[in-house]
Scaffold this motif. Structure first.
Motif, PDB file in Angstrom:
ATOM      1  N   PHE A 179      83.315  69.971 -47.970  1.00 26.55           N
ATOM      2  CA  PHE A 179      82.609  68.879 -48.554  1.00 26.55           C
ATOM      3  C   PHE A 179      81.419  69.023 -49.123  1.00 26.55           C
ATOM      4  O   PHE A 179      80.708  70.243 -48.996  1.00 26.55           O
ATOM      5  CB  PHE A 179      82.423  67.658 -47.482  1.00 26.55           C
ATOM      6  N   GLN A 180      80.944  68.531 -50.020  1.00 28.06           N
ATOM      7  CA  GLN A 180      79.594  68.517 -50.574  1.00 28.06           C
ATOM      8  C   GLN A 180      78.626  67.765 -49.947  1.00 28.06           C
ATOM      9  O   GLN A 180      78.421  66.692 -49.436  1.00 28.06           O
ATOM     10  CB  GLN A 180      79.712  67.984 -52.291  1.00 28.06           C
ATOM     11  N   GLY A 181      77.418  68.702 -49.701  1.00 23.97           N
ATOM     12  CA  GLY A 181      76.324  68.233 -49.175  1.00 23.97           C
ATOM     13  C   GLY A 181      75.140  68.036 -50.297  1.00 23.97           C
ATOM     14  O   GLY A 181      75.581  67.738 -51.298  1.00 23.97           O
ATOM     15  N   SER A 182      74.148  67.893 -49.968  1.00 27.96           N
ATOM     16  CA  SER A 182      72.934  67.761 -50.828  1.00 27.96           C
ATOM     17  C   SER A 182      72.946  68.650 -51.923  1.00 27.96           C
ATOM     18  O   SER A 182      72.916  69.709 -51.395  1.00 27.96           O
ATOM     19  CB  SER A 182      71.557  67.466 -49.856  1.00 27.96           C
ATOM     20  N   GLY A 183      72.643  68.236 -53.153  1.00 26.56           N
ATOM     21  CA  GLY A 183      72.483  69.423 -54.066  1.00 26.56           C
ATOM     22  C   GLY A 183      73.766  69.994 -54.541  1.00 26.56           C
ATOM     23  O   GLY A 183      73.754  70.888 -55.135  1.00 26.56           O
ATOM     24  N   GLY A 184      74.949  69.388 -54.090  1.00 30.91           N
ATOM     25  CA  GLY A 184      76.119  70.242 -54.548  1.00 30.91           C
ATOM     26  C   GLY A 184      76.517  71.178 -53.533  1.00 30.91           C
ATOM     27  O   GLY A 184      77.401  71.888 -53.871  1.00 30.91           O
ATOM     28  N   LEU A 185      75.663  71.563 -52.553  1.00 29.61           N
ATOM     29  CA  LEU A 185      75.875  72.790 -51.512  1.00 29.61           C
ATOM     30  C   LEU A 185      77.376  72.284 -50.957  1.00 29.61           C
ATOM     31  O   LEU A 185      77.420  71.520 -50.303  1.00 29.61           O
ATOM     32  CB  LEU A 185      74.946  72.901 -50.617  1.00 29.61           C
ATOM     33  N   ASP A 227      79.161  73.857 -39.965  1.00 31.92           N
ATOM     34  CA  ASP A 227      77.978  74.699 -40.061  1.00 31.92           C
ATOM     35  C   ASP A 227      77.050  73.996 -40.963  1.00 31.92           C
ATOM     36  O   ASP A 227      76.884  73.778 -41.968  1.00 31.92           O
ATOM     37  CB  ASP A 227      78.607  75.871 -40.872  1.00 31.92           C
ATOM     38  N   LYS A 228      75.695  74.255 -40.139  1.00 31.15           N
ATOM     39  CA  LYS A 228      74.598  73.513 -40.894  1.00 31.15           C
ATOM     40  C   LYS A 228      74.031  74.593 -42.016  1.00 31.15           C
ATOM     41  O   LYS A 228      74.465  75.711 -41.999  1.00 31.15           O
ATOM     42  CB  LYS A 228      73.320  73.378 -39.836  1.00 31.15           C
ATOM     43  N   ARG A 229      73.368  74.099 -42.878  1.00 31.46           N
ATOM     44  CA  ARG A 229      73.135  74.758 -44.033  1.00 31.46           C
ATOM     45  C   ARG A 229      71.943  75.562 -43.812  1.00 31.46           C
ATOM     46  O   ARG A 229      70.979  75.400 -42.931  1.00 31.46           O
ATOM     47  CB  ARG A 229      72.514  73.806 -45.146  1.00 31.46           C
ATOM     48  N   ARG A 281      62.018  72.371 -44.769  1.00 30.87           N
ATOM     49  CA  ARG A 281      63.392  71.774 -44.308  1.00 30.87           C
ATOM     50  C   ARG A 281      63.165  70.323 -45.062  1.00 30.87           C
ATOM     51  O   ARG A 281      61.979  69.961 -45.107  1.00 30.87           O
ATOM     52  CB  ARG A 281      63.651  71.720 -43.028  1.00 30.87           C
ATOM     53  N   SER A 282      64.078  69.474 -45.263  1.00 33.03           N
ATOM     54  CA  SER A 282      63.937  68.266 -45.602  1.00 33.03           C
ATOM     55  C   SER A 282      65.297  67.162 -44.829  1.00 33.03           C
ATOM     56  O   SER A 282      66.102  67.493 -44.726  1.00 33.03           O
ATOM     57  CB  SER A 282      64.294  68.127 -47.195  1.00 33.03           C
ATOM     58  N   TYR A 283      64.424  66.346 -44.091  1.00 34.02           N
ATOM     59  CA  TYR A 283      65.351  65.464 -43.456  1.00 34.02           C
ATOM     60  C   TYR A 283      66.192  64.840 -44.347  1.00 34.02           C
ATOM     61  O   TYR A 283      67.319  64.269 -43.993  1.00 34.02           O
ATOM     62  CB  TYR A 283      64.609  64.583 -42.464  1.00 34.02           C
ATOM     63  N   SER A 284      65.678  64.520 -45.418  1.00 32.71           N
ATOM     64  CA  SER A 284      66.409  63.606 -46.475  1.00 32.71           C
ATOM     65  C   SER A 284      67.734  64.315 -46.866  1.00 32.71           C
ATOM     66  O   SER A 284      68.748  63.821 -47.058  1.00 32.71           O
ATOM     67  CB  SER A 284      65.459  63.312 -47.542  1.00 32.71           C
ATOM     68  N   GLN A 285      67.228  65.787 -47.167  1.00 34.31           N
ATOM     69  CA  GLN A 285      68.459  66.471 -47.384  1.00 34.31           C
ATOM     70  C   GLN A 285      69.572  66.695 -46.468  1.00 34.31           C
ATOM     71  O   GLN A 285      70.571  66.597 -46.728  1.00 34.31           O
ATOM     72  CB  GLN A 285      67.787  68.134 -47.610  1.00 34.31           C
ATOM     73  N   ALA A 287      74.808  65.052 -43.915  1.00 34.36           N
ATOM     74  CA  ALA A 287      75.518  64.247 -42.968  1.00 34.36           C
ATOM     75  C   ALA A 287      76.380  63.317 -43.514  1.00 34.36           C
ATOM     76  O   ALA A 287      77.622  62.852 -43.058  1.00 34.36           O
ATOM     77  CB  ALA A 287      74.654  63.609 -42.071  1.00 34.36           C
ATOM     78  N   LEU A 288      75.974  62.616 -44.922  1.00 38.04           N
ATOM     79  CA  LEU A 288      76.712  61.594 -45.442  1.00 38.04           C
ATOM     80  C   LEU A 288      78.115  62.121 -46.130  1.00 38.04           C
ATOM     81  O   LEU A 288      79.079  61.642 -46.165  1.00 38.04           O
ATOM     82  CB  LEU A 288      75.874  60.961 -46.655  1.00 38.04           C
ATOM     83  N   GLY A 289      77.840  63.623 -46.616  1.00 37.28           N
ATOM     84  CA  GLY A 289      79.096  64.102 -47.064  1.00 37.28           C
ATOM     85  C   GLY A 289      80.144  64.523 -46.097  1.00 37.28           C
ATOM     86  O   GLY A 289      81.195  64.204 -46.289  1.00 37.28           O
ATOM     87  N   ALA A 290      79.458  64.735 -44.874  1.00 40.13           N
ATOM     88  CA  ALA A 290      80.504  64.913 -43.607  1.00 40.13           C
ATOM     89  C   ALA A 290      81.301  63.732 -43.512  1.00 40.13           C
ATOM     90  O   ALA A 290      82.392  63.454 -43.157  1.00 40.13           O
ATOM     91  CB  ALA A 290      79.737  65.450 -42.605  1.00 40.13           C
ATOM     92  N   VAL A 291      80.337  62.565 -43.468  1.00 40.84           N
ATOM     93  CA  VAL A 291      81.008  61.460 -43.062  1.00 40.84           C
ATOM     94  C   VAL A 291      82.203  60.893 -44.178  1.00 40.84           C
ATOM     95  O   VAL A 291      83.351  60.463 -43.762  1.00 40.84           O
ATOM     96  CB  VAL A 291      80.022  60.144 -43.227  1.00 40.84           C
ATOM     97  N   GLY A 292      81.772  61.024 -45.311  1.00 41.12           N
ATOM     98  CA  GLY A 292      82.765  60.920 -46.323  1.00 41.12           C
ATOM     99  C   GLY A 292      84.023  61.868 -46.261  1.00 41.12           C
ATOM    100  O   GLY A 292      85.336  61.134 -46.324  1.00 41.12           O
ATOM    101  N   ALA A 293      83.913  63.185 -45.856  1.00 41.12           N
ATOM    102  CA  ALA A 293      85.166  63.853 -45.254  1.00 41.12           C
ATOM    103  C   ALA A 293      85.788  63.281 -44.368  1.00 41.12           C
ATOM    104  O   ALA A 293      87.016  63.313 -44.181  1.00 41.12           O
ATOM    105  CB  ALA A 293      84.531  65.349 -45.195  1.00 41.12           C
TER     106      ALA A 293
END
Length: 470
Positions: free
Chosen positions: A38-44, A99-101, A110-114, A119-125
């Motif tokens: 899945f896609q995380g923050s910034g398209g990762l 796997d954590k970024r 680090r950025s908790y927002s990122q 995590a929201l990408g994981a929820v969508g998946a």
């Protein structure tokens, strides 16, 4: 110089970044795992596994799901949370671990927002997985994840519930200074090392930009969470103040009008709600008895529309000392001021023997050395660089596993030795200043004068760091 010292220590303890993909986790025969990306923050692109029962219980066409969010650590693999995933899956849920970024996340950045967007990408998946009811997917966060999960929950109505374990309602710098101080006290340490040096070092580190998100305030985020919340803390948590955090957490939820929470303390459990045989120092693989069952039953009730009323249960937590505030550094104690002091000490204390060596190499004559001046030079260098090396060692190995070295009473032998060197250096500075007039050559007077200046500046510096305090 501060950054270089920290970086050298970090190199010894930092984990290498993970590869983009890892093998599916090995599971018991009653469970299966499906691989997801899945896609995380910034398209990762992030990779994970969805763990579920191999033969789901009849009558449950749409299973609840939960995404597990890691605690602190760069590139933490999904297997780190496999024990929780197995336990929760056996309660009838589909559990996504990932796997954590490593990209954009390190000891210093680090950025908790990122991480919340990851995590929201994981929820969508997870919501799109076969057999999972998309209306029954929630989020679970451990430790650092206890800051991240509420951010994600506050941003999305797709999250049905929030679970936090060992979470903090304090800002990260305050939590970390408490954890390391608690670890030192648990090791039997008292005095200026714990009360003065340790919190002040963290202030300098944060002021120098080497402590990420130091003053992140979780309370407004918690107040914006509208989903039901399950909070779990081990009685023997040595990384989160277990007595202080839950009331602050509850007050923040109430401020936002959310009374749908259940808080539970578990006996003989540590920061991650795992069993501990020695009051939190050792973490066993097993979860605290009843922990997984509580999560399963609570999620079942919440996703069936039966939100809990506010309640706090379980044995009283063990917390010997309260946390203390860690305000931003004043200009005179800032990282730049400390760096300037280190440069002064290096020149003042290191210049004396360097000049002597140069004279010897060049076979130049010179006045006979002043023995007490030698003591100032050697002692000053030993105190300054020995103190910072020891403090950084404690920071890097701190928390519940603090190893301060052998103790003399309740003082580490190394700290006592540094304090003794400080006293000797100050006394020898006074004696050197009194003998400065005996130097006939102007260059020698300048050399000794610089040494005395370093010794004079050492006095307030040592008082600040507790080296001249009991």
């Amino acid at each position: 110089m501060l950054a270089a010292l920290v970086a050298a220590l970090v190199a010894l303890v930092s984990s290498p970044a993970l590869a983009d993909e890892s093998k599916p986790p090995a599971l018991p025969a009653d469970l299966v795992a499906g691989e997801v990306s899945f896609q995380g923050s910034g398209g990762l692109t992030l990779h994970g596994s969805v763990v579920s029962q191999a033969s789901p219980k009849p009558g449950r066409p749409g299973r609840p799901g939960v995404v597990l969010v890691h605690g602190a650590g760069t590139g933490t693999p999904r297997e780190k949370l496999l024990g929780e995933a197995v336990a929760f899956a056996r309660q009838g849920m589909s559990v996504l671990i990932y796997d954590k970024r490593s990209e954009g996340y390190s000891l210093f950045t680090r950025s908790y927002s990122q991480l919340a967007d990851d995590a929201l990408g994981a929820v969508g998946a997870l919501r799109s997985q076969p057999g999972v009811d998309p209306a029954k997917v929630g989020i679970w966060g451990l430790s650092e994840g206890g800051w991240v999960a509420p951010i994600a929950a506050s941003r999305s109505q797709d999250i049905a519930f929030t679970i936090v374990v060992g979470a903090n309602a304090l800002y990260p710098l305050r939590q970390q200074t408490w954890a390391v101080a608690a670890g030192l006290r648990k090791a039997g340490v008292a005095g200026s090392l714990v009360d003065q040096a340790e919190p002040k070092l963290y202030r300098v580190i944060a002021d120098g930009g080497m402590f990420p998100e130091p003053y992140f305030d979780p309370e407004p985020v918690i107040a914006s969470v509208r989903q039901p919340v399950l909070g779990i803390w081990g009685v023997h948590d040595l990384l989160t103040p277990p007595r202080e955090t839950p009331p602050i957490f509850a007050a923040a939820l109430a401020k936002g009008g959310n009374q749908k929470y259940t808080f539970r303390y578990f006996a003989d459990a540590d920061h991650a709600a795992h069993r501990t045989p020695d009051s939190g120092v050792t973490r066993l693989p097993e979860l605290a008895p009843g922990y997984a069952e509580l999560v399963g039953s609570w999620v079942g009730e919440v996703t069936a529309g039966r939100a809990p009323a506010a309640q706090v249960t379980g044995p009283a937590p063990v917390q010997a000392e309260d946390s203390i505030g860690v305000p931003p550094a004043e200009w005179w104690e800032s990282a730049w001021t400390q760096l300037a002091a280190l440069v002064l000490f290096l020149v003042a204390f290191g210049g004396y023997p360097v000049v002597a060596v140069i004279r010897r190499v060049r076979r130049q004559g010179g006045p006979p050395p002043v023995k007490v001046a030698r003591a100032v030079s050697a002692g000053g260098l030993a105190v300054v660089f020995g103190a910072f090396s020891y403090l950084f060692y404690l920071v890097m190995t701190g928390g519940k596993l603090a190893v301060p070295g052998p103790l003399v009473g309740d003082r580490p032998a190394i700290w006592l030795a540094l304090q003794a060197f400080t006293v000797v250096t100050v006394v020898c500075t006074v004696l050197t200043a009194l003998r400065r007039g005996r130097a006939s050559a102007r260059g020698e007077r300048v050399r000794i004068g610089l040494l005395v200046t370093g010794g004079a500046v050492l006095v307030p510096w040592a008082l600040y760091w507790g080296l001249l305090l009991p």
